[in-house]
Motif scaffolding. Structure first.
Motif, PDB file in Angstrom:
ATOM      1  N   THR A   1       3.456   0.828   6.886  1.00 46.81           N
ATOM      2  CA  THR A   1       3.401   1.154   5.453  1.00 46.81           C
ATOM      3  C   THR A   1       4.842   1.329   5.003  1.00 46.81           C
ATOM      4  O   THR A   1       5.721   1.583   5.830  1.00 46.81           O
TER       5      THR A   1
ATOM      6  N   THR B   1       0.837  -1.198   0.000  1.00 50.20           N
ATOM      7  CA  THR B   1       0.000   0.000   0.000  1.00 50.20           C
ATOM      8  C   THR B   1       0.878   1.257   0.000  1.00 50.20           C
ATOM      9  O   THR B   1       1.972   1.258   0.548  1.00 50.20           O
ATOM     10  N   GLU B   2       0.353   2.301  -0.628  1.00 50.16           N
ATOM     11  CA  GLU B   2       1.068   3.573  -0.643  1.00 50.16           C
ATOM     12  C   GLU B   2       0.778   4.330   0.644  1.00 50.16           C
ATOM     13  O   GLU B   2      -0.342   4.277   1.160  1.00 50.16           O
ATOM     14  N   PRO B   3       1.734   5.059   1.181  1.00 53.05           N
ATOM     15  CA  PRO B   3       1.438   5.917   2.324  1.00 53.05           C
ATOM     16  C   PRO B   3       0.347   6.916   1.944  1.00 53.05           C
ATOM     17  O   PRO B   3       0.336   7.412   0.831  1.00 53.05           O
TER      18      PRO B   3
ATOM     19  N   GLN C   1       3.717   5.275  11.009  1.00 53.18           N
ATOM     20  CA  GLN C   1       4.292   4.255  10.118  1.00 53.18           C
ATOM     21  C   GLN C   1       4.949   3.080  10.827  1.00 53.18           C
ATOM     22  O   GLN C   1       5.272   2.091  10.185  1.00 53.18           O
TER      23      GLN C   1
ATOM     24  N   SER D   1       8.650  -4.913   6.712  1.00 48.97           N
ATOM     25  CA  SER D   1       7.211  -5.012   6.991  1.00 48.97           C
ATOM     26  C   SER D   1       6.965  -6.071   8.078  1.00 48.97           C
ATOM     27  O   SER D   1       7.879  -6.815   8.463  1.00 48.97           O
TER      28      SER D   1
END
Ligand SMILES: C[S@@+](CC[C@H](N)C(=O)[O-])C[C@H]1O[C@@H](n2cnc3c(N)ncnc32)[C@H](O)[C@@H]1O
Length: 270
Positions: free
Chosen positions: A171, A2-4, A258, A187
């Motif tokens: 993310t 996923t994009e921030p 994050q 991650s």
């Protein structure tokens, strides 16, 4: 991936140079000792989460734990009180070890729990193997989670547990995030794959959340701010001010959004 979902512009600048001027290991340790003076748990857990972790580990009376980088010994001492375990905590800070010994006396477990001043990266003792070996929030001692498990391996019983407390990126890190929070993290699933790669199977976990992270971080700011007010002429004043400024900014800009953190309960498969 996923994009921030938030902008990275207009991020306040952090006085990196000034912070790094005093960022040798001893100074960093000292700044943590000051800002965490009121903390018992030196990680993003609350007492409830620590208790829950003890329950999910299915601890039994008489078991022995080795806690590397034990901080103020809250895990060992409360688990000894609640589950009747014994063990050894290892840390390089005399300040936190003094607090750990005091806590053991307060909880009347000092006959079962002992604290040793040593570098956990090279620590060995002749009472190994242990039923449980932990390294919570300090896997730099082994150069990351995999290296830390390799370091722990000879000290844990074949059916024993390994506990690793480790951050991960919720993310993908935005520009500047790794410089602020640290390089080398991955991650959540990437972290678990690192465990798998060294023969450690994930069997349980207890995660921190925003509120418990806030208790760990924001509570440090009050303590640090008070120290600065009480010590206006101290030679470490400027360094401590930079540590505090950097702590607030990096957490609010990057960490809180994050960065995740949890304790991973592992069993060795080889
Ligand atoms: C983030 S704190 C975590 C403390 C404790 N595990 C907890 O969760 O409350 C990291 C701890 O590691 C200790 N430490 C750092 N480097 C160390 C080393 N090489 N050997 C032993 N302790 C170390 C620090 O003094 C500090 O108490």
């Amino acid at each position: 991936m996923t994009e921030p979902n938030y902008p990275t512009e207009n991020v306040p600048s952090v006085p990196l140079e000034a912070a790094e001027a005093g960022s040798n290991l001893a100074m960093t340790l000292r700044f943590h000792e000051i800002s965490e003076a009121e903390h018992r748990i030196l990680n993003p857990y609350t007492e409830d989460k620590l208790r829950l972790l003890g329950e999910v580990c299915r601890l039994r009376e008489g078991q022995r734990q080795l806690d590397l980088c034990c901080g103020k010994g809250e895990m060992l001492t409360t688990w000894s009180r609640d589950h009747g375990i014994g063990g050894v905590g290892v840390d390089i800070s005399e300040v936190v070890l003094a607090a750990a010994r005091q806590r053991a006396a307060e909880l009347q477990v000092e006959d079962r729990v002992h604290f040793v001043l040593a570098d956990a990266g090279t620590y060995r003792d002749d009472t190994a193997p242990y039923d449980l070996v932990s390294c919570i929030g300090a896997t730099w001692i082994g150069g990351g989670p995999g290296g830390t498990i390799d370091l722990i391996r000879p000290m844990v019983r074949p059916q024993g547990l390994v506990l690793i407390g480790e951050p991960y990126w919720i993310t993908p890190p935005t520009p500047g995030a790794e410089d602020a929070m640290g390089h080398g993290f991955t991650s959540l699933i990437g972290t678990v794959e690192r465990f798998n790669a060294v023969g450690a199977e994930l069997v349980e976990l207890v995660m921190a959340d925003h509120d418990s992270w806030d208790r760990y971080m924001a509570a440090q700011w009050w303590t640090a701010s008070q120290w600065l007010r009480d010590h206006p002429d101290h030679p470490d004043h400027a360094g401590m001010q930079n540590f505090l400024d950097r702590s607030r900014t990096t957490y609010l800009v990057y960490g809180r959004r994050q960065f995740g953190w949890g304790v991973f309960v592992l069993r060795l498969t080889r």
